[in-house]
Motif scaffolding. Structure first.
Motif, PDB file in Angstrom:
ATOM      1  N   ASN A  90     -12.383 -31.717  24.661  1.00 31.48           N
ATOM      2  CA  ASN A  90     -11.399 -32.348  25.527  1.00 31.48           C
ATOM      3  C   ASN A  90     -11.968 -32.512  26.925  1.00 31.48           C
ATOM      4  O   ASN A  90     -13.107 -32.158  27.197  1.00 31.48           O
ATOM      5  N   ASP A  91     -11.140 -33.048  27.799  1.00 29.98           N
ATOM      6  CA  ASP A  91     -11.636 -33.381  29.133  1.00 29.98           C
ATOM      7  C   ASP A  91     -11.981 -32.153  29.960  1.00 29.98           C
ATOM      8  O   ASP A  91     -12.822 -32.206  30.843  1.00 29.98           O
ATOM      9  N   SER A  92     -11.324 -31.044  29.664  1.00 31.20           N
ATOM     10  CA  SER A  92     -11.620 -29.831  30.426  1.00 31.20           C
ATOM     11  C   SER A  92     -12.993 -29.274  30.059  1.00 31.20           C
ATOM     12  O   SER A  92     -13.766 -28.845  30.904  1.00 31.20           O
ATOM     13  N   ASN A  93     -13.299 -29.279  28.724  1.00 35.39           N
ATOM     14  CA  ASN A  93     -14.563 -28.717  28.242  1.00 35.39           C
ATOM     15  C   ASN A  93     -14.759 -27.285  28.720  1.00 35.39           C
ATOM     16  O   ASN A  93     -15.873 -26.867  29.023  1.00 35.39           O
ATOM     17  N   PHE A  94     -13.673 -26.540  28.781  1.00 32.91           N
ATOM     18  CA  PHE A  94     -13.730 -25.182  29.313  1.00 32.91           C
ATOM     19  C   PHE A  94     -12.738 -24.348  28.512  1.00 32.91           C
ATOM     20  O   PHE A  94     -11.533 -24.624  28.544  1.00 32.91           O
ATOM     21  N   PHE A  95     -13.232 -23.360  27.784  1.00 31.70           N
ATOM     22  CA  PHE A  95     -12.388 -22.687  26.804  1.00 31.70           C
ATOM     23  C   PHE A  95     -12.561 -21.172  26.816  1.00 31.70           C
ATOM     24  O   PHE A  95     -13.568 -20.654  27.288  1.00 31.70           O
ATOM     25  N   LEU A  96     -11.556 -20.513  26.252  1.00 34.04           N
ATOM     26  CA  LEU A  96     -11.708 -19.135  25.818  1.00 34.04           C
ATOM     27  C   LEU A  96     -12.276 -19.186  24.408  1.00 34.04           C
ATOM     28  O   LEU A  96     -11.783 -19.923  23.563  1.00 34.04           O
ATOM     29  N   GLN A  97     -13.329 -18.417  24.164  1.00 31.48           N
ATOM     30  CA  GLN A  97     -13.909 -18.368  22.827  1.00 31.48           C
ATOM     31  C   GLN A  97     -13.521 -17.059  22.176  1.00 31.48           C
ATOM     32  O   GLN A  97     -13.523 -16.000  22.819  1.00 31.48           O
ATOM     33  N   THR A  98     -13.162 -17.128  20.894  1.00 29.27           N
ATOM     34  CA  THR A  98     -12.753 -15.930  20.179  1.00 29.27           C
ATOM     35  C   THR A  98     -13.339 -15.926  18.781  1.00 29.27           C
ATOM     36  O   THR A  98     -13.634 -16.984  18.220  1.00 29.27           O
ATOM     37  N   ASP A  99     -13.504 -14.716  18.223  1.00 31.49           N
ATOM     38  CA  ASP A  99     -13.959 -14.627  16.838  1.00 31.49           C
ATOM     39  C   ASP A  99     -12.798 -14.375  15.881  1.00 31.49           C
ATOM     40  O   ASP A  99     -13.010 -14.181  14.689  1.00 31.49           O
ATOM     41  N   ALA A 100     -11.555 -14.403  16.382  1.00 31.02           N
ATOM     42  CA  ALA A 100     -10.402 -14.355  15.484  1.00 31.02           C
ATOM     43  C   ALA A 100     -10.445 -15.587  14.591  1.00 31.02           C
ATOM     44  O   ALA A 100     -10.715 -16.697  15.062  1.00 31.02           O
ATOM     45  N   ALA A 101     -10.218 -15.411  13.302  1.00 31.52           N
ATOM     46  CA  ALA A 101     -10.346 -16.509  12.345  1.00 31.52           C
ATOM     47  C   ALA A 101      -9.364 -17.627  12.669  1.00 31.52           C
ATOM     48  O   ALA A 101      -8.151 -17.421  12.720  1.00 31.52           O
ATOM     49  N   ILE A 102      -9.899 -18.831  12.920  1.00 31.49           N
ATOM     50  CA  ILE A 102      -9.097 -20.023  13.182  1.00 31.49           C
ATOM     51  C   ILE A 102      -9.563 -21.087  12.202  1.00 31.49           C
ATOM     52  O   ILE A 102     -10.755 -21.359  12.088  1.00 31.49           O
ATOM     53  N   ASN A 103      -8.619 -21.703  11.501  1.00 31.51           N
ATOM     54  CA  ASN A 103      -8.924 -22.685  10.477  1.00 31.51           C
ATOM     55  C   ASN A 103      -8.058 -23.925  10.665  1.00 31.51           C
ATOM     56  O   ASN A 103      -7.138 -23.927  11.488  1.00 31.51           O
ATOM     57  N   PRO A 104      -8.323 -25.013   9.912  1.00 35.70           N
ATOM     58  CA  PRO A 104      -7.471 -26.194  10.005  1.00 35.70           C
ATOM     59  C   PRO A 104      -6.009 -25.840   9.792  1.00 35.70           C
ATOM     60  O   PRO A 104      -5.656 -25.152   8.836  1.00 35.70           O
ATOM     61  N   GLY A 105      -5.157 -26.315  10.680  1.00 37.89           N
ATOM     62  CA  GLY A 105      -3.740 -25.957  10.666  1.00 37.89           C
ATOM     63  C   GLY A 105      -3.391 -24.970  11.758  1.00 37.89           C
ATOM     64  O   GLY A 105      -2.232 -24.841  12.146  1.00 37.89           O
ATOM     65  N   ASN A 106      -4.411 -24.246  12.249  1.00 38.60           N
ATOM     66  CA  ASN A 106      -4.202 -23.340  13.379  1.00 38.60           C
ATOM     67  C   ASN A 106      -4.069 -24.102  14.700  1.00 38.60           C
ATOM     68  O   ASN A 106      -3.628 -23.536  15.702  1.00 38.60           O
ATOM     69  N   SER A 107      -4.494 -25.363  14.728  1.00 36.55           N
ATOM     70  CA  SER A 107      -4.467 -26.129  15.970  1.00 36.55           C
ATOM     71  C   SER A 107      -3.064 -26.125  16.577  1.00 36.55           C
ATOM     72  O   SER A 107      -2.076 -26.419  15.899  1.00 36.55           O
ATOM     73  N   GLY A 108      -3.008 -25.815  17.868  1.00 34.09           N
ATOM     74  CA  GLY A 108      -1.735 -25.756  18.564  1.00 34.09           C
ATOM     75  C   GLY A 108      -1.070 -24.406  18.513  1.00 34.09           C
ATOM     76  O   GLY A 108      -0.034 -24.193  19.147  1.00 34.09           O
ATOM     77  N   GLY A 109      -1.657 -23.462  17.776  1.00 31.44           N
ATOM     78  CA  GLY A 109      -1.075 -22.135  17.657  1.00 31.44           C
ATOM     79  C   GLY A 109      -1.407 -21.248  18.836  1.00 31.44           C
ATOM     80  O   GLY A 109      -2.081 -21.643  19.786  1.00 31.44           O
ATOM     81  N   ALA A 110      -0.927 -20.024  18.764  1.00 32.68           N
ATOM     82  CA  ALA A 110      -1.001 -19.106  19.902  1.00 32.68           C
ATOM     83  C   ALA A 110      -2.208 -18.187  19.817  1.00 32.68           C
ATOM     84  O   ALA A 110      -2.540 -17.669  18.752  1.00 32.68           O
ATOM     85  N   LEU A 111      -2.853 -18.007  20.971  1.00 36.03           N
ATOM     86  CA  LEU A 111      -3.815 -16.926  21.155  1.00 36.03           C
ATOM     87  C   LEU A 111      -3.146 -15.953  22.114  1.00 36.03           C
ATOM     88  O   LEU A 111      -2.843 -16.310  23.259  1.00 36.03           O
ATOM     89  N   VAL A 112      -2.895 -14.736  21.637  1.00 37.81           N
ATOM     90  CA  VAL A 112      -2.026 -13.791  22.339  1.00 37.81           C
ATOM     91  C   VAL A 112      -2.797 -12.535  22.713  1.00 37.81           C
ATOM     92  O   VAL A 112      -3.578 -12.004  21.916  1.00 37.81           O
ATOM     93  N   ALA A 113      -2.583 -12.072  23.937  1.00 36.26           N
ATOM     94  CA  ALA A 113      -3.151 -10.798  24.379  1.00 36.26           C
ATOM     95  C   ALA A 113      -2.299  -9.654  23.852  1.00 36.26           C
ATOM     96  O   ALA A 113      -1.181  -9.850  23.357  1.00 36.26           O
TER      97      ALA A 113
END
Length: 457
Positions: free
Chosen positions: A191-214
């Motif tokens: 995306n335009d930001s090109n700046f992300f939090l990277q995680t090794d929590a399993a993310i797969n198709p369908g996870n898009s738009g879901g929550a990353l929670v502390a």
């Protein structure tokens, strides 16, 4: 040795406590099987009601070709219904949902399913494809919904434990855990930001738009993309930071869009050679190449060869970091900018401004029998650069669109700058039109900081 002792206790099933050295006890390490037991269940029960599954229906127009058409016989048209799925997060009690723009792009119908299996229709409020974010609102009810509070994503550190909750492969309310692998990961092309939090929590198709929670139950990111050569999770997932999400909510609910403020300077990344020349301990920051008159940088006293290394106590290592930091700030805000000047660190106060559209864009589509036929061009300005997600602005002409199948598509693409025609500089769309009318033998194209010539026969 301490870890081996703890592991041995678990494997042997020993009920007695292992005597740990005083140093280990002082660090708060577990010293019994009971203390080793833990669960994310209370946290999941708290946050999962605010994560929804999103189902969209899109009607696509298709052209059916007859197997043996007769001359002059029209082809038969039809419609095809496409279904897709994704995830979203309730961020306000009135049913406001944040998700990815690509989850709901082109949808004719949007339905959301809550954790308790209730279904609601949702309306698209706004979307910003540059940041791949969209806002939805549940319709047809005055109910107060559970929601997640946003946490400052700058407060997250590498190694912090996080949970990813979403709808992978249609498996409702799936929870995975991991750690934050990086807090300032640049992942170009997402995306335009090109700046992300990277995680090794399993993310797969369908996870898009879901929550990353502390672990405090607050939202720190919207799961957006994965790095994978197979389509499945390999432990490299990217989440749009909550600080961007916060601006999307604030501006989108008011009918606006995220506008990245303008500094009024052109810059380039600090290379190892430049770092040595400027007396920097490492190659980091952005060198000011030019300060535009009457811009925010000029008003703040920035000078050529200043090195911008931080904004509001946040380090600026490259262009992606700068774009992200500016995307979280509002126009007309005054911020401290940390610079290196003459080998000494200084701080200047800079009032951010909206990027001006100067000169006017003069949108024009080129046609006729010439190499740029089918390309649409505009005059470059700070406003155009911001809309296109470019790191810096320079005067000239930029390609904003190329018609599918157009001849120009062989030579140029959106984002390219036309710098010269037949060896002569072109500075405005009007200049380019004159050159095109006289015939084109060659052009100079600027792309990703590289200038290359294109010859035509």
């Amino acid at each position: 040795m301490i870890r081996r002792a703890i592991l041995a206790t678990v494997l042997m099933g020993c009920g007695a406590a292992v005597a740990l050295p005083p140093a280990a006890q002082a660090q708060g390490l577990p010293n019994s099987r009971t203390e080793l037991a833990y669960s994310y269940a209370p946290l999941v029960k708290k946050v999962s009601p605010a994560v929804v599954n999103i189902y969209t229906t899109t009607t696509a127009r298709v052209q059916r070709r007859l197997p043996f058409p007769f001359p002059g016989m029209p082809q038969q048209g039809g419609e095809r219904v496409q279904n897709s799925l994704g995830s979203g997060v309730l961020v306000r009690p009135d049913g406001l949902i944040v998700t990815n723009a690509h989850v709901v792009k082109g949808a004719d119908e949007i339905r959301v399913v809550l954790a308790d299996r209730r279904e609601f229709e949702a309306k698209l409020i706004t979307q910003d494809e540059r940041y791949d974010l969209a806002l939805l609102r549940i319709e047809g009810t005055d109910e107060k919904f559970p929601f997640l509070e946003l946490r400052d994503s700058d407060s997250i550190e590498v190694g912090d434990v996080v949970l990813a909750i979403g709808n992978p492969f249609g498996l409702n309310q799936t929870v995975t855990s991991g750690i934050v692998s990086a807090v300032a990961r640049s992942a170009g092309g997402i995306n335009d930001s090109n700046f992300f939090l990277q995680t090794d929590a399993a993310i797969n198709p369908g996870n898009s738009g879901g929550a990353l929670v502390a672990l405090d139950g607050r939202l720190i990111g919207i799961n957006t993309a994965i790095y994978s050569q197979t389509g499945g999770s390999v432990g490299i997932g990217f989440a749009t930071p909550s600080n961007i999400v916060e601006r999307m909510v604030a501006t989108g609910t008011q009918g606006g869009r995220i506008i990245r403020p303008w500094l009024g300077v052109s810059m380039q990344r600090v290379t190892p050679d430049l770092a040595a020349g400027f007396g920097l301990s490492r190659p980091a920051g952005l060198v000011v190449k030019e300060v535009f008159a009457n811009g925010p940088g000029a008003s703040a006293g920035l000078r050529r060869n200043d090195v911008i290394i931080g904004i509001r106590e946040q380090a600026i290592d490259d262009e992606a970091a700068l774009r992200f930091r500016l995307s979280t700030l509002n126009v007309d805000t005054t911020v401290p900018v940390k610079i290196m000047r003459g080998g000494k660190e200084q701080v200047v106060q800079l009032k951010l401004a909206a990027p001006p559209e100067d000169p006017p864009r003069d949108l024009s589509q080129l046609d006729g029998r010439q190499p740029l036929s089918g390309a649409s061009v505009v005059n470059m300005s700070p406003a155009v650069a911001e809309e296109m997600g470019l790191a810096e602005w320079r005067p000239g002409i930029v390609i904003v669109d190329v018609k599918p199948g157009a001849y120009a598509g062989r030579f140029v693409r959106p984002g390219d700058m036309i710098l010269a025609v037949n060896g002569q500089d072109v500075k405005t769309v009007a200049d380019l039109k004159k050159r095109v009318a006289s015939g084109i033998n060659s052009i100079s194209v600027g792309r990703d900081g590289v200038i290359f010539p294109v010859q035509f026969r």
